[in-house]
Scaffold this motif. Structure first.
Motif, PDB file in Angstrom:
ATOM      1  N   SER A   1      34.397  43.514  43.419  1.00 58.30           N
ATOM      2  CA  SER A   1      34.653  44.782  42.734  1.00 58.30           C
ATOM      3  C   SER A   1      34.251  45.970  43.606  1.00 58.30           C
ATOM      4  CB  SER A   1      33.895  44.808  41.411  1.00 58.30           C
ATOM      5  OG  SER A   1      34.188  45.973  40.694  1.00 58.30           O
ATOM      6  N   LYS A   2      33.102  45.854  44.306  1.00 59.52           N
ATOM      7  CA  LYS A   2      32.641  46.939  45.188  1.00 59.52           C
ATOM      8  C   LYS A   2      33.582  47.105  46.375  1.00 59.52           C
ATOM      9  CE  LYS A   2      27.699  46.626  44.089  1.00 59.52           C
ATOM     10  NZ  LYS A   2      26.353  46.258  44.597  1.00 59.52           N
ATOM     11  N   LEU A   3      33.992  45.969  46.965  1.00 57.93           N
ATOM     12  CA  LEU A   3      34.927  46.031  48.089  1.00 57.93           C
ATOM     13  C   LEU A   3      36.256  46.651  47.676  1.00 57.93           C
ATOM     14  CD1 LEU A   3      34.350  42.510  49.716  1.00 57.93           C
ATOM     15  CD2 LEU A   3      33.677  44.719  50.673  1.00 57.93           C
ATOM     16  N   GLU A   4      36.707  46.310  46.467  1.00 52.54           N
ATOM     17  CA  GLU A   4      37.969  46.855  45.945  1.00 52.54           C
ATOM     18  C   GLU A   4      37.859  48.356  45.743  1.00 52.54           C
ATOM     19  OE1 GLU A   4      41.943  46.391  44.761  1.00 52.54           O
ATOM     20  OE2 GLU A   4      40.603  44.897  45.624  1.00 52.54           O
ATOM     21  N   ALA A   5      36.708  48.793  45.221  1.00 54.17           N
ATOM     22  CA  ALA A   5      36.485  50.224  44.970  1.00 54.17           C
ATOM     23  C   ALA A   5      36.460  51.016  46.279  1.00 54.17           C
ATOM     24  CB  ALA A   5      35.179  50.419  44.205  1.00 54.17           C
ATOM     25  N   LYS A   6      35.900  50.415  47.340  1.00 58.82           N
ATOM     26  CA  LYS A   6      35.830  51.092  48.633  1.00 58.82           C
ATOM     27  C   LYS A   6      37.156  51.020  49.382  1.00 58.82           C
ATOM     28  CE  LYS A   6      30.901  50.164  49.426  1.00 58.82           C
ATOM     29  NZ  LYS A   6      29.932  49.425  50.280  1.00 58.82           N
ATOM     30  N   GLY A   7      38.029  50.101  48.944  1.00 60.93           N
ATOM     31  CA  GLY A   7      39.297  49.907  49.635  1.00 60.93           C
ATOM     32  C   GLY A   7      39.155  49.108  50.907  1.00 60.93           C
ATOM     33  N   SER A   8      38.058  48.359  51.024  1.00 59.26           N
ATOM     34  CA  SER A   8      37.792  47.587  52.242  1.00 59.26           C
ATOM     35  C   SER A   8      38.000  46.086  52.040  1.00 59.26           C
ATOM     36  CB  SER A   8      36.357  47.849  52.721  1.00 59.26           C
ATOM     37  OG  SER A   8      35.423  47.539  51.689  1.00 59.26           O
ATOM     38  N   ASN A   9      38.577  45.700  50.894  1.00 61.10           N
ATOM     39  CA  ASN A   9      38.827  44.274  50.642  1.00 61.10           C
ATOM     40  C   ASN A   9      40.107  43.859  51.358  1.00 61.10           C
ATOM     41  OD1 ASN A   9      39.033  41.710  49.685  1.00 61.10           O
ATOM     42  ND2 ASN A   9      39.016  42.235  47.509  1.00 61.10           N
ATOM     43  N   ARG A  10      39.963  42.993  52.349  1.00 61.50           N
ATOM     44  CA  ARG A  10      41.130  42.528  53.104  1.00 61.50           C
ATOM     45  C   ARG A  10      41.302  41.007  53.002  1.00 61.50           C
ATOM     46  NH1 ARG A  10      42.615  46.555  52.292  1.00 61.50           N
ATOM     47  NH2 ARG A  10      42.967  48.384  53.617  1.00 61.50           N
ATOM     48  N   ALA A  11      40.645  40.409  52.041  1.00 63.35           N
ATOM     49  CA  ALA A  11      40.728  38.952  51.874  1.00 63.35           C
ATOM     50  C   ALA A  11      42.151  38.550  51.489  1.00 63.35           C
ATOM     51  CB  ALA A  11      39.740  38.493  50.812  1.00 63.35           C
ATOM     52  N   GLN A  12      42.639  37.500  52.092  1.00 59.48           N
ATOM     53  CA  GLN A  12      43.974  36.992  51.791  1.00 59.48           C
ATOM     54  C   GLN A  12      43.934  35.918  50.709  1.00 59.48           C
ATOM     55  OE1 GLN A  12      45.982  39.245  52.871  1.00 59.48           O
ATOM     56  NE2 GLN A  12      47.298  38.060  54.238  1.00 59.48           N
TER      57      GLN A  12
ATOM     58  N   PRO B   1      56.682  38.118  49.881  1.00 58.80           N
ATOM     59  CA  PRO B   1      55.445  38.754  49.407  1.00 58.80           C
ATOM     60  C   PRO B   1      54.232  37.897  49.784  1.00 58.80           C
ATOM     61  CG  PRO B   1      56.520  37.602  47.612  1.00 58.80           C
ATOM     62  CD  PRO B   1      57.452  37.508  48.790  1.00 58.80           C
ATOM     63  N   ASP B   2      53.025  38.475  49.644  1.00 56.85           N
ATOM     64  CA  ASP B   2      51.803  37.716  49.935  1.00 56.85           C
ATOM     65  C   ASP B   2      51.632  36.562  48.954  1.00 56.85           C
ATOM     66  OD1 ASP B   2      51.117  39.477  52.008  1.00 56.85           O
ATOM     67  OD2 ASP B   2      50.215  40.886  50.590  1.00 56.85           O
ATOM     68  N   LEU B   3      52.054  36.776  47.699  1.00 61.57           N
ATOM     69  CA  LEU B   3      51.988  35.722  46.680  1.00 61.57           C
ATOM     70  C   LEU B   3      53.334  35.646  45.975  1.00 61.57           C
ATOM     71  CD1 LEU B   3      50.506  33.643  44.897  1.00 61.57           C
ATOM     72  CD2 LEU B   3      49.710  35.548  43.471  1.00 61.57           C
ATOM     73  N   LEU B   4      54.005  34.528  46.124  1.00 60.22           N
ATOM     74  CA  LEU B   4      55.300  34.321  45.469  1.00 60.22           C
ATOM     75  C   LEU B   4      55.105  33.400  44.270  1.00 60.22           C
ATOM     76  CD1 LEU B   4      58.382  34.552  45.326  1.00 60.22           C
ATOM     77  CD2 LEU B   4      58.540  32.660  46.955  1.00 60.22           C
ATOM     78  N   LEU B   5      55.525  33.863  43.100  1.00 66.37           N
ATOM     79  CA  LEU B   5      55.419  33.096  41.859  1.00 66.37           C
ATOM     80  C   LEU B   5      56.819  32.651  41.435  1.00 66.37           C
ATOM     81  CD1 LEU B   5      53.013  35.514  39.906  1.00 66.37           C
ATOM     82  CD2 LEU B   5      52.371  33.536  41.293  1.00 66.37           C
TER      83      LEU B   5
ATOM     84  N   ILE C   1      40.615  29.663  39.118  1.00 73.92           N
ATOM     85  CA  ILE C   1      41.731  29.293  39.990  1.00 73.92           C
ATOM     86  C   ILE C   1      41.522  29.951  41.352  1.00 73.92           C
ATOM     87  CG2 ILE C   1      43.185  31.208  39.171  1.00 73.92           C
ATOM     88  CD1 ILE C   1      45.610  29.393  39.551  1.00 73.92           C
ATOM     89  N   THR C   2      41.683  29.179  42.425  1.00 69.54           N
ATOM     90  CA  THR C   2      41.573  29.686  43.794  1.00 69.54           C
ATOM     91  C   THR C   2      42.857  29.348  44.531  1.00 69.54           C
ATOM     92  OG1 THR C   2      39.169  29.399  43.844  1.00 69.54           O
ATOM     93  CG2 THR C   2      40.286  29.577  45.955  1.00 69.54           C
ATOM     94  N   LEU C   3      43.468  30.373  45.124  1.00 71.18           N
ATOM     95  CA  LEU C   3      44.709  30.202  45.882  1.00 71.18           C
ATOM     96  C   LEU C   3      44.436  30.597  47.333  1.00 71.18           C
ATOM     97  CD1 LEU C   3      47.179  31.883  43.323  1.00 71.18           C
ATOM     98  CD2 LEU C   3      46.639  29.449  43.539  1.00 71.18           C
ATOM     99  N   ALA C   4      44.357  29.616  48.201  1.00 75.10           N
ATOM    100  CA  ALA C   4      44.101  29.876  49.619  1.00 75.10           C
ATOM    101  C   ALA C   4      45.381  30.330  50.298  1.00 75.10           C
ATOM    102  CB  ALA C   4      43.558  28.612  50.294  1.00 75.10           C
ATOM    103  N   PHE C   5      45.250  31.345  51.156  1.00 76.58           N
ATOM    104  CA  PHE C   5      46.428  31.923  51.802  1.00 76.58           C
ATOM    105  C   PHE C   5      47.163  30.871  52.630  1.00 76.58           C
ATOM    106  CE2 PHE C   5      48.594  34.161  55.278  1.00 76.58           C
ATOM    107  CZ  PHE C   5      49.375  35.029  54.527  1.00 76.58           C
ATOM    108  N   GLY C   6      48.485  30.834  52.469  1.00 73.82           N
ATOM    109  CA  GLY C   6      49.323  29.942  53.259  1.00 73.82           C
ATOM    110  C   GLY C   6      49.528  28.570  52.650  1.00 73.82           C
ATOM    111  N   ARG C   7      48.875  28.297  51.499  1.00 69.44           N
ATOM    112  CA  ARG C   7      49.055  26.987  50.863  1.00 69.44           C
ATOM    113  C   ARG C   7      50.062  27.112  49.718  1.00 69.44           C
ATOM    114  NH1 ARG C   7      46.046  23.284  53.088  1.00 69.44           N
ATOM    115  NH2 ARG C   7      46.454  21.718  51.473  1.00 69.44           N
ATOM    116  N   ARG C   8      50.680  25.997  49.385  1.00 70.97           N
ATOM    117  CA  ARG C   8      51.731  25.973  48.361  1.00 70.97           C
ATOM    118  C   ARG C   8      51.235  25.150  47.168  1.00 70.97           C
ATOM    119  NH1 ARG C   8      53.987  24.592  53.222  1.00 70.97           N
ATOM    120  NH2 ARG C   8      54.324  22.424  52.602  1.00 70.97           N
TER     121      ARG C   8
END
Length: 709
Positions: free
Chosen positions: A166-177, A347-351, A199-206
């Motif tokens: 939440s703090k990272l999001e507020a600062k705009g410094s959250n770059r986690a994929q 997109p970064d996340l395709l549903l 639920i955890t979705l790791a970047f690049g996994r299907r």
């Protein structure tokens, strides 16, 4: 009057007592003055309409006519006399005319029906009765609204937000994929779908999201895409759920528009070029134009049309179709267009929610291959077993209001889950046995002073022992198709059939096919090749342009169409739906029929609109089989069904004693039940020797040839 009273009670069993008395008083006081049914209707028709909303005006008029017959039987024999009064005896008109001055009233009585004004319907009393009835109906309507749940329920979600994120999001410094959604709940109306889930979705996994119908898979995707479940704002999401709006935009341009960066650069290039051509002396224009060209080169903008065209071609769009306006496409093709736009925009996340539903087998094979190289994160809901074995790197298993992650494809998930359940069962049995052993020792030596310390130790050990709950296994889905009687051949035959909607485009010609009660035939082919048209010719819905169709006189088709689910009445529950379609049967029979397709208990009393897609399909199956058909024609029956129900459908078809012809793209179902494959293509229909394996080889060769071009 007694017969009228009984008749009213029979016709209007639920009539309010006040209104019944009012109607009877009007009939009793005005009986002698009613000349026909219309006059009865004028007097009491308004009240009868109020107490019987289900009856038409014609029904009420017929009832009024019957009441007149009961009140004045003589009127039932005088309908041909119009409004003329029946004379009780012979009248000598000549003698009456001589004395007309003295007998004016007598002559008048022959032709004129008079009525005492005091016997007319009391307008105030009628108005009062109607007001009272309306008040009661409004009160009853409010009571119903309080009891019956709203037909259109909405989903809601809540979650616990990590303070660090939440703090990272507020600062705009959250770059986690990677995406983590922790401790969240989802409800649909009053029904809790997920509680305390993670639920955890790791970047690049299907990820393949699986679970039974109605547990909330599609709702979870909607909650993520709508923002009800928060994920980092820098992650772009695209949810393919709605078809593209039809307008003048060309199909290829519709896909290219998704690349907003490319579109804005091209627009900027156009504006700068126009300014230079108009004679502008701004020295910065050439510099700006050079920068735009460099940016277009960096994103390989010149290759974008070719990429978009490859995606569209893979999903079945010919070169000509790609140049057609989107408004010229049907809903199914617009959904394909929406999928093409999603694949192109990356997109970064395709549903994706059931992406194979709208595709033929050729397009499914292409999509499976394409998604195996998907570069970002993919979350897909699918019930296509072969697709789930081919595309996902992970499976998310939704059950018991939580989500359980598994590594690997669906086949690996099944093996791991089975082994896990066996281990849990062994652990539970072992602990249960240990508990029983300890309890036996305690019970045996509870009152033995010499063993008191040991007994106390055992009691404490029992208290500290973690209590395992018995495993709750998911109930097996069972579908029961109706029993049929054998028919002597020939059953079904089409000979030398040709069909076209217009002479310029022949759908197929020279078709010779037959089926028996043992047939399990699957029709395959590209979309638009005429599969559904062939089904309709087989059933007699369409007549062949030329050729003949022969069916056994006792053959009774059961038809499940692609749009069967969409055509259900969404405003009633499943029991009422069957009552509408097959009236006059006991409630227990409707419940039993729905239960044969897994729609039982409270589920059968929910409005159809509140059911999941798979549950609606089961209701449609129950409706189709209520008429006890002996030959099933199924057009894409697996759409919306979960894997377990598809398996159950396959087993039911194998046990079914009638014939079956189906159109399906579900490879597992085709392999499971069919003994013959018909291929629609090149304006004909042919049986494929070698079954589905041979057909798949043909499709893969066609795709390889297309890619080579």
């Amino acid at each position: 009057m007694g017969s009228c009273r009984e008749y009213i009670k029979n016709v209007f069993p639920s009539i309010d007592e006040d209104f019944r008395q009012y109607v009877e008083s009007v009939l009793e006081t005005s009986a002698d003055e009613f000349e026909d049914g219309e006059e009865v209707y004028d007097a009491i028709g308004a009240v009868l309409h109020e107490v019987s909303a289900d009856k038409t005006e014609e029904d009420i008029k017929n009832i009024c006519e019957e009441l007149l017959n009961l009140l004045r039987p003589e009127k039932s024999t005088s309908k041909t006399n119009g409004n003329l009064r029946i004379l009780d005896g012979p009248i000598h008109l000549g003698s009456m005319a001589e004395n007309q001055e003295n007998n004016v009233e007598e002559i008048k009585s022959i032709w004129v029906a008079q009525r005492d004004d005091t016997l007319k319907v009391n307008a105030k009393k009628l108005e009062k009765a109607q007001a009272k009835l309306q008040e009661k109906q409004e009160k009853r309507g409010k009571e119903i609204k309080m009891i019956v749940p709203p037909k259109l329920q909405t989903a809601s979600a809540s979650q616990v937000i990590n303070k660090k994120d939440s703090k990272l999001e507020a600062k705009g410094s959250n770059r986690a994929q990677d995406i983590r959604i922790e401790n969240f709940d989802i409800a649909y109306g009053d029904k809790v779908l997920l509680q305390g889930a993670d639920i955890t979705l790791a970047f690049g996994r299907r990820y393949g999201l699986v679970g039974r119908n109605g547990l909330g898979k599609s709702t979870l995707l909607n909650m993520i895409s709508s923002g009800n479940l928060k994920i980092p704002s820098h992650i772009s999401i695209l949810h393919v759920e709605q078809e593209v709006i039809g307008d003048e935009t060309l199909a290829l341009d519709s896909v290219l528009e998704c690349d907003t960066v490319r579109q804005s650069l091209l627009e900027k290039e156009k504006q700068i070029g126009a300014a230079i051509n108009s004679g502008s002396n701004d020295p910065d224009l050439n510099t700006q134009l050079s920068e735009v060209y460099i940016q277009l080169q960096n994103i390989e903008a010149d290759k974008a049309p070719a990429k978009a065209s490859i995606i569209l071609a893979g999903l079945g769009f010919t070169s000509q179709m790609q140049q057609n306006p989107t408004k010229t496409f049907s809903g199914g093709w617009r959904m394909r267009l929406a999928l093409a736009r999603a694949l192109f925009s990356r997109p970064d996340l395709l549903l994706l929610d059931e992406p194979t539903n709208m595709l033929d087998i050729k397009a499914i094979i292409w999509l499976e291959t394409y998604l195996q190289n998907w570069p970002t994160t993919l979350l897909v809901v699918s019930h296509d077993r072969n697709f789930l074995d081919t595309v996902p790197t992970d499976i998310l298993y939704l059950h018991s209001q939580r989500i359980e992650p598994y590594r690997g494809n669906y086949e690996q998930f099944e093996k791991t889950k089975t082994e896990k359940l066996k281990n849990q069962q062994r652990e539970y049995d072992a602990q249960l046995q240990q508990r029983q052993h300890v309890q036996e020792f305690i019970d045996r030596f509870r009152y033995n002073a010499n063993r008191a310390a040991l007994v106390q130790s055992k009691i404490k050990m029992l208290e500290k022992m973690p209590e395992l709950k018995p495993l709750v296994k998911e109930t097996e889905v069972v579908l029961r198709l109706p029993e049929t009687e054998a028919l002597s051949p020939p059953i079904l035959q089409i000979n030398e059939v040709m069909f076209y909607y217009n002479k310029d485009k022949v759908i197929f010609s020279n078709v010779n096919l037959g089926a028996t009660m043992e047939s399990r035939i699957c029709i395959v082919g590209d979309n638009g090749a005429g599969k559904t048209t062939l089904l309709k010719i087989i059933m007699g819905i369409l007549s062949p342009t030329s050729g003949s169709r022969h069916v056994h006189r006792n053959l009774k088709f059961g038809y499940f169409s692609q749009h069967h689910v969409d055509q259900l009445d969404m405003n009633v529950n499943s029991v009422e739906l069957l009552q509408q379609q097959f009236p006059g049967k006991p409630i227990e029979e409707y419940r039993r029929q729905l239960g044969s397709f897994g729609v039982s208990g409270d589920l059968a009393l929910q409005t159809v609109s509140s059911l999941s897609g798979g549950q609606k399909s089961r209701v449609a199956f129950a409706s189709m089989c209520m008429g006890r058909p002996n030959f099933l024609v199924l057009d894409e029956p697996t759409n919306h069904l979960d894997i377990e129900t598809i398996e159950a459908l396959g087993k039911a078809i194998k046990k079914y004693t009638g014939g079956v012809i189906l159109v399906s793209h579900d490879e597992r179902l085709i392999r499971m039940v069919t003994n013959e494959l018909w291929h629609c293509g090149n304006s004909t229909v042919k049986s494929i020797e070698g079954g589905f394996d041979e057909y798949r080889k043909i499709v893969e060769q066609e795709l390889e040839a297309a890619n080579a071009k």
